[in-house]
Scaffold this active site. Structure first.
Site, mmCIF file in Angstrom:
data_model
loop_
_atom_site.group_PDB
_atom_site.id
_atom_site.type_symbol
_atom_site.label_atom_id
_atom_site.label_comp_id
_atom_site.label_asym_id
_atom_site.label_seq_id
_atom_site.Cartn_x
_atom_site.Cartn_y
_atom_site.Cartn_z
ATOM 1 N N CYS A 154 0.844 -1.197 0.000
ATOM 2 C CA CYS A 154 0.000 0.000 0.000
ATOM 3 C C CYS A 154 0.884 1.254 0.000
ATOM 4 C CB CYS A 154 -0.895 -0.002 1.238
ATOM 5 S SG CYS A 154 -1.842 1.522 1.455
ATOM 6 N N HIS B 8 2.466 -7.911 13.733
ATOM 7 C CA HIS B 8 1.812 -7.676 12.446
ATOM 8 C C HIS B 8 2.875 -7.488 11.358
ATOM 9 C CE1 HIS B 8 -0.743 -5.858 9.350
ATOM 10 N NE2 HIS B 8 -1.794 -6.284 10.050
ATOM 11 N N GLU C 138 2.977 -5.637 8.775
ATOM 12 C CA GLU C 138 3.226 -4.238 8.425
ATOM 13 C C GLU C 138 4.222 -3.609 9.380
ATOM 14 O OE1 GLU C 138 0.971 0.051 8.638
ATOM 15 O OE2 GLU C 138 -0.235 -1.651 7.968
ATOM 16 N N THR D 263 -0.782 1.753 9.890
ATOM 17 C CA THR D 263 -1.858 2.453 9.165
ATOM 18 C C THR D 263 -3.239 2.142 9.724
ATOM 19 O OG1 THR D 263 -1.889 0.671 7.532
ATOM 20 C CG2 THR D 263 -0.565 2.626 7.009
ATOM 21 N N CYS E 212 -3.943 5.575 8.168
ATOM 22 C CA CYS E 212 -4.544 5.790 6.857
ATOM 23 C C CYS E 212 -5.857 6.552 7.005
ATOM 24 C CB CYS E 212 -4.779 4.441 6.178
ATOM 25 S SG CYS E 212 -5.646 4.552 4.607
ATOM 26 N N ASN F 116 -7.657 -3.846 10.833
ATOM 27 C CA ASN F 116 -8.600 -2.726 10.766
ATOM 28 C C ASN F 116 -10.025 -3.182 11.044
ATOM 29 O OD1 ASN F 116 -10.308 -2.723 8.029
ATOM 30 N ND2 ASN F 116 -8.296 -3.570 7.567
ATOM 31 N N SER G 111 -10.582 -4.726 3.843
ATOM 32 C CA SER G 111 -10.248 -5.869 2.998
ATOM 33 C C SER G 111 -11.454 -6.772 2.743
ATOM 34 C CB SER G 111 -9.117 -6.676 3.643
ATOM 35 O OG SER G 111 -9.453 -7.031 4.979
#
Length: 722
Positions: A97, A124, A126, A168, A196, A226, A267
């Site tokens: 992303c 995680h 990320e 994010t 984000c 998220n 997602s």
């Protein structure tokens, strides 16, 4: 019990997920063999759909089969993984992303002595990727407690060199709590809010939705960060249930709730959202269902209607144009209401255009909103009576004898080909910003709409992109989804290219010693950056003034026009050092010109020492008055006669321009006291007697001189003894 279902506007794919999914499906549709480094997104249903199309999931690059293209997932991977892929010469596509990549760029720009605080889940992928790009130490915290432990155990304080970023999908509520602590304890920490926008918008809407609902259904993968944050946010206000598929609804008793909110993670494919709504609608009368979602107006549409053979069974909503896409897709269906016809304009009203369509008995009508996708004030801006125009039949109403037509839709279909051609030729397009939508703006160009993300509009992050609405912008098409007829553009790409071209042209002309006029763009603690015609140069703080200053703002301000001289050019690193001080303003030159030795100058006492006083006589020049030159009287310290801040007159007695030293005298501007005059008078005859005897009358002087002068000599001797 009457029930109402409210669907969140932000439910469904975010921009980053949509981009990643499109990349994989496009590769598959091209016939390429694809494997993803871990699940492309945290959604089991979509991952299963990809697997059914031959997409493999690998955990390590060594597992990549020969001839396959590796796709790096949206969360990103650790830096070492990317390095290994590149060193292995394996074909790969980076679907990380852009918002995650931005965080990578932030942390890798920091020096090794700067520690990085990362708000997120340390396990995680990320967060692991973010930490791998840190040159210095990285500390991960998921809440206030862990943050305080990190600060205390490492002794971080207001002077510690720190920056802070966040995952994010980090909780917005938790972020605000942690941000408050950092600002209070580590005041020197530079904080980057990298949550984000899609995540923060979803969390804010989930909170509002839960406050106005009796229960909330959250749709998404249980391993999706998220999605879990949405459930936690909603749970604070009402009962919340996280489900992955519509089948899980049977395990939930919703009979006790009259108002049910529905939201979904970034997602979650729209087809799954539709299935959930369809299942809920079977138990609720359709007329009682209210939706505010941009996913679709018909929530009962079945998943089987999706054409899985040619495109993914998902629908993105990054540009907020779902209704427009539905119309666009309708134009490609083979039915009566999608035919392209030609019509002649026969009448124009303020709200409609009437056309004559050959072979049709109905009256052809084009509504004002269906004339053009560009902003118009009246129908005559687009057509005139007698014009022959291409139209798409939107609806045939035989009962009213009306044929509803759209010129806007035809232009959009035709304009798509122009957009595709512009992408292939790297053409710069010009269009009007027609709307500001979630995440960016829509630009109308060549009859089509192009979505420009906020980060690519060229508008600084701290400014409102609404200033672009109605303006004309130049942009390039940087990404196209042919299956969905969606285009992404970039204004920033054009601005960057133009800026680079201007810089290249400017660098060819620049030479050391050139005198230029520029505009101050920004100020820092160490200098001022000046635009000198397409390129920026820096005036160091030491070059701004001949006297010492604490900050450049004491001399210049942003927007000022200044005359500068190029001191040095670093063509390799594209750095320019500028001079600002004028030679004629050099205080040493002024001293040499206006105050030669022997002249009098006024100054302020700025310091006292045991051996003398320092006097500021010109900006940047302090002279020394030795203690012996302060007064004709004998003094123990300069403070006996002077104080800091006194304005005094001095005589310039000596100047060393090489060593930048000035000697001054106050005494020489003062009349000597009487006793001193007597001393001098007494000493002078003694030394010069042989030369003066012939000229003096020997008879007159001898009697008086010994009698009058003796006491003075004795007094001076006593003083000397003292």
């Amino acid at each position: 019990m009457s029930k109402t279902v409210n669907v969140a506007k932000t439910a469904g794919f975010c921009f980053g997920v949509d981009r990643a999914v499109n990349l994989v499906y496009d590769l598959v549709n091209k016939g390429e063999k694809v494997c993803t480094l871990g699940p492309i997104i945290h959604n089991a249903q979509l991952v299963a759909d990809l697997e059914s199309r031959g997409v493999k999931i690998i955990d390590h690059i060594s597992e990549c089969p020969r001839g396959y293209t590796v796709v790096i997932r949206t969360h990103g991977v650790e830096k070492q993984v990317v390095d290994n892929i590149e060193n292995s010469n394996i074909s790969y596509v980076n679907a990380t992303c852009p918002f995650v990549t931005k965080i990578h760029n932030i942390v890798k720009k920091q020096d090794e002595n700067v520690d990085v605080l990362v708000a997120g889940d340390k396990n995680h992928p990320e967060v692991k990727g973010i930490c791998s790009y840190c040159k210095g130490r990285a500390f991960v915290f998921k809440n206030e407690k862990e943050l305080l432990e990190i600060i205390q155990s490492n002794g971080f304080n207001e002077n510690s060199p720190l920056i802070c970023v966040s995952q994010t999908t980090f909780s917005l509520k938790e972020w605000k709590k942690c941000e408050k602590i950092i600002k209070k304890v580590c005041t020197n920490c530079k904080i980057f809010d990298t949550i984000c926008n899609a995540t923060s918008d979803r969390q804010a809407e989930a909170e509002e939705l839960s406050k106005n609902s009796d229960a909330v259904i959250v749709i998404g993968g249980r391993h999706s960060s998220n999605t879990c944050k949405l459930r936690d946010t909603a749970s604070a206000n009402c009962p919340s249930f996280l489900i992955e598929t519509a089948q899980e609804l049977k395990d939930i008793d919703l009979s006790a709730y009259s108002v049910i909110g529905v939201t979904a993670g970034a997602s979650t494919p729209s087809v799954i959202i539709k299935e959930v709504l369809k299942t809920m609608s079977e138990e609720i009368k359709e007329k009682e269902v209210e939706t505010t979602s941009a996913v679709t107006e018909e929530v009962v549409e079945t998943a089987e209607n999706a054409d899985k053979a040619s495109k993914p069974a998902v629908k993105a909503s990054a540009d907020g144009e779902a209704s427009f896409e539905e119309l666009l897709n309708e134009s490609f269906k083979e039915n009566e209401n999608s035919k392209v016809v030609k019509g002649t304009v026969v009448r124009i009203t303020p709200t409609e255009v009437y056309v004559d369509v050959p072979g049709r008995k109905q009256t052809g009508v084009v509504a004002f909103d269906d004339l053009s996708s560009d902003p118009i004030s009246k129908c005559e801006d687009v057509v005139a009576i007698g014009d022959e125009i291409d139209l798409v039949i939107m609806k045939t109403d035989d009962q009213d004898g009306v044929l509803k037509l759209s010129k806007r839709l035809f232009d959009a279909v035709k304009g798509w080909d122009n957009i595709v051609a512009a992408k292939e030729s790297d053409e710069i397009l010009e269009g009007v910003v027609t709307a500001v939508v979630r995440g960016g703006v829509l630009v109308s160009a060549k009859g089509a709409k192009v979505f420009v993300p906020a980060s690519l509009t060229g508008v600084p992050r701290n400014q409102d992109i609404n200033i672009l609405k109605g303006t004309t912008v130049r942009f390039k098409v940087i990404d196209i989804n042919t299956a969905r007829r969606r285009a992404v553009g970039s204004v920033k790409a054009v601005l960057s290219a133009e800026r680079k071209a201007a810089q290249d042209a400017a660098w060819e002309k620049l030479e050391e010693g050139m005198k230029l006029t520029g505009t101050v763009k920004s100020l820092t603690s160490y200098g001022a950056f000046v635009d000198i015609g397409g390129v920026d140069g820096m005036i160091h703080i030491s070059e701004l003034s001949w006297s010492r200053i604490k900050h450049p703002s004491e001399v210049v301000n942003v927007g000022d026009t200044v005359d500068v001289t190029i001191k040095s050019l670093d063509t390799e690193n594209r750095k320019i050092s500028l001079g600002f001080k004028k030679v004629e303003d050099n205080p040493w030159e002024i001293l040499k010109r206006d105050y030669p030795i022997g002249s009098t100058i006024t100054g302020r006492v700025v310091g006292l020492a045991s051996f003398g006083a320092f006097v500021n006589i010109l900006p940047g020049i302090d002279g020394l008055v030795h203690i012996s030159q302060i007064s004709w009287e004998r003094i123990k310290t300069p403070a006996d006669k002077l104080a800091v801040g006194d304005m005094i007159d001095c005589k310039v007695t000596e100047v060393d321009f090489d060593k930048k030293r000035v000697s001054l005298s106050i005494k020489e501007l003062l009349p000597p006291p009487e006793e001193t005059i007597s001393e001098l008078a007494d000493e002078a005859p003694a030394e010069e007697a042989p030369a003066e005897e012939p000229a003096e009358a020997p008879v007159e002087e001898p009697a008086e001189a010994p009698v009058e002068e003796a006491p003075a000599v004795e007094e001076t001797a006593e003083e000397a003894a003292e």
